[in-house]
Design a protein around this motif. Structure first.
Motif, PDB file in Angstrom:
ATOM      1  N   HIS A 211      36.841  31.608  34.519  1.00  0.00           N
ATOM      2  CA  HIS A 211      36.453  31.857  35.910  1.00  0.00           C
ATOM      3  C   HIS A 211      35.258  32.785  35.994  1.00  0.00           C
TER       4      HIS A 211
ATOM      5  N   ASN B 209      34.480  34.671  38.362  1.00  0.00           N
ATOM      6  CA  ASN B 209      34.815  35.978  38.944  1.00  0.00           C
ATOM      7  C   ASN B 209      35.365  36.965  37.907  1.00  0.00           C
ATOM      8  N   GLU B 210      35.583  36.514  36.684  1.00  0.00           N
ATOM      9  CA  GLU B 210      36.101  37.436  35.655  1.00  0.00           C
ATOM     10  C   GLU B 210      35.006  37.989  34.744  1.00  0.00           C
TER      11      GLU B 210
HETATM   12  C1  LIG Z   1      39.296  34.192  39.978  1.00  0.00           C
HETATM   13  O1  LIG Z   1      39.337  32.960  40.638  1.00  0.00           O
HETATM   14  C2  LIG Z   1      40.436  32.145  40.294  1.00  0.00           C
HETATM   15  C3  LIG Z   1      40.348  30.818  40.989  1.00  0.00           C
HETATM   16  O2  LIG Z   1      39.140  30.584  41.587  1.00  0.00           O
HETATM   17  C4  LIG Z   1      41.744  32.846  40.618  1.00  0.00           C
HETATM   18  O3  LIG Z   1      42.835  32.051  40.229  1.00  0.00           O
HETATM   19  C5  LIG Z   1      41.787  34.173  39.894  1.00  0.00           C
HETATM   20  O4  LIG Z   1      42.942  34.880  40.269  1.00  0.00           O
HETATM   21  C6  LIG Z   1      40.556  34.998  40.216  1.00  0.00           C
HETATM   22  N1  LIG Z   1      40.571  36.184  39.393  1.00  0.00           N
HETATM   23  C7  LIG Z   1      40.204  37.368  39.836  1.00  0.00           C
HETATM   24  C8  LIG Z   1      40.202  38.482  38.850  1.00  0.00           C
HETATM   25  O5  LIG Z   1      39.887  37.565  40.997  1.00  0.00           O
END
Ligand SMILES: *[C@@H]1O[C@H](CO)[C@@H](O)[C@H](O)[C@H]1NC(C)=O
Ligand code: HEM
Ligand SMILES: CC(=O)N[C@H]1CO[C@H](CO)[C@@H](O)[C@@H]1O
Length: 346
Positions: free
Chosen positions: A177, A179-180
């Protein structure tokens, strides 16, 4: 003085450690038998069931295939491979999650995250994987290829001075992902406490952090990555940083757009060596995160030791690469052996 003697001893030990475990073959010669001596570093036992020589019987010559593919690449791509290993391991563990392309099922993998925009070397991993699939289908994980390639790129970039055994047996992850990336990868403006904290979050200590930072003695950086320290010519006239004035002036000349790139180490740009630490001491480094190593007593001591004792740093770098390679590795229970490194199997 006693401290110095200990350091000198460590340096000696380091240079000895680095001479064991070498492969010592030339680029064009026929495939020699590969032997896997026991690791010569004093690190912890590899986590996740990783083992040196994992492919000895499963896919003989696998490591040689990767080394050969890496060996033919240019210096820039080789530098990219060292960074790729770092970015893989810091996000979701060393599981090749960094390699996954966007798909309809996962439109925003790590690869499209901001820190990944300038990663390079993906096609080298693809090439090695294709060669290994032809040789032994479904056996060698992409995560292990990334680890071997990071090691091999270090080997070639150091004029073969840095060589070490990489425990293997990683499985490939299915999760990636965008976002990580930012929460897990240290930014170039990090201060020393943040750097320590972000490495500690991966089980890597301050010695590992300072040793691995030496990777900034190779490769290139976009001007945008240090714009906080060297504003563009049209902008402010002072950089407000502690950067060496000559380097700042040179960077200002080289940077006409934010996507221009410059050498990370202006002194020995293509050598993975301890010049980085000399640059840190003379304030000739690009990022605030590099300069930050002078701001704490412990990191400064490690910078000095690395600058004065190259053999010691070689050994610490190798040890830290192995440690980094064990971060949150996946097993058959939560991973797979991908058929193609850019896509999960399902
Ligand atoms: C990042 O995004 C995914 C799906 O888009 C989600 O499942 C996950 O929890 C998110 N992780 C964070 C650290 O926000
Ligand atoms: C300590 C925290 C670190 C920070 C803040 C950091 C940051 C950066 C940044 C901003 C760039 C330039 C990217 C660009 O603009 O193109 C870069 C390049 C690079 N980094 Fe790091 N990095 C860190 C640690 C590491 C580690 C641990 C390694 C490997 C062991 C590494 C290896 C590299 C390499 C080889 C390059 C050049 C890549 C190329 O030429 O393609 N870095 N790093
Ligand atoms: C090297 C690489 O794959 N970089 C990608 C980073 O993300 C952008 C999209 O945001 C892609 O276009 C790049 O190819």
């Amino acid at each position: 003085m006693a401290k110095l003697a200990v350091l000198a001893l460590l340096a000696l030990l380091g240079s000895v450690a680095c001479q064991t475990g070498g492969y010592g073959y030339g680029g064009g010669s026929p495939t020699p038998p590969i032997t896997y001596p026991q690791p010569s570093y004093g690190g912890p036992p590899a986590a996740g069931g990783l083992r040196v020589g994992y492919y000895d019987y499963k896919c003989p010559g696998a490591e040689y295939v990767v080394r050969k593919v890496v060996g033919y690449k240019d210096a820039g791509v080789k530098a990219g491979l060292v960074r790729l290993f770092f970015h893989d391991c810091f996000v979701q563990g060393c599981d090749a999650s960094v390699l996954l392309d966007p798909t309809p099922a996962n439109a925003e993998p790590e690869k499209v995250g901001i820190p990944n925009l300038t990663l390079r070397g993906f096609e080298v991993i693809d090439e090695a994987k294709a060669a290994l699939e032809a040789r032994c289908p479904g056996v060698v994980s992409c995560a292990d290829i990334v680890a071997f390639a990071g090691r091999d790129a270090s080997y070639f970039h150091s004029g073969r001075a840095i060589d070490f055994d990489v425990p293997a047996g990683r499985y490939d992850g299915r999760v990636s992902h965008k976002n990580e990336t930012i929460p897990n990868l240290p930014p170039p403006f990090a201060d020393v406490d943040r750097l320590k904290q972000m490495f500690a979050a991966k089980g890597l200590d301050t010695v590992d952090m300072v040793a691995l930072s030496g990777a900034h003695s190779i490769g290139r950086s976009q001007c945008s990555s240090f714009a906080d320290r060297v504003p563009p010519p049209s902008g402010a006239t002072t950089s407000g940083s502690d950067m060496d004035a000559d380097l700042a002036a040179s960077l200002r000349r080289q940077c006409t757009t934010p996507s221009d790139t410059v050498a990370q180490d202006a002194v020995t740009p293509d050598a993975l060596d301890n010049q980085y630490y000399k640059n840190v001491m003379s304030r000739q480094v690009l990022f605030r995160s590099d300069a930050a190593l002078t701001t704490a007593a412990d990191t400064m001591g490690l910078v000095r030791a690395s600058a004065y004792f190259p053999g010691w740093w070689n050994a610490k770098f190798a040890e830290a690469m192995v440690k980094m390679g064990a971060v949150a590795v996946k097993t058959a229970a939560n991973g797979e052996i991908r058929k193609q490194c850019r896509f999960t199997n399902y």
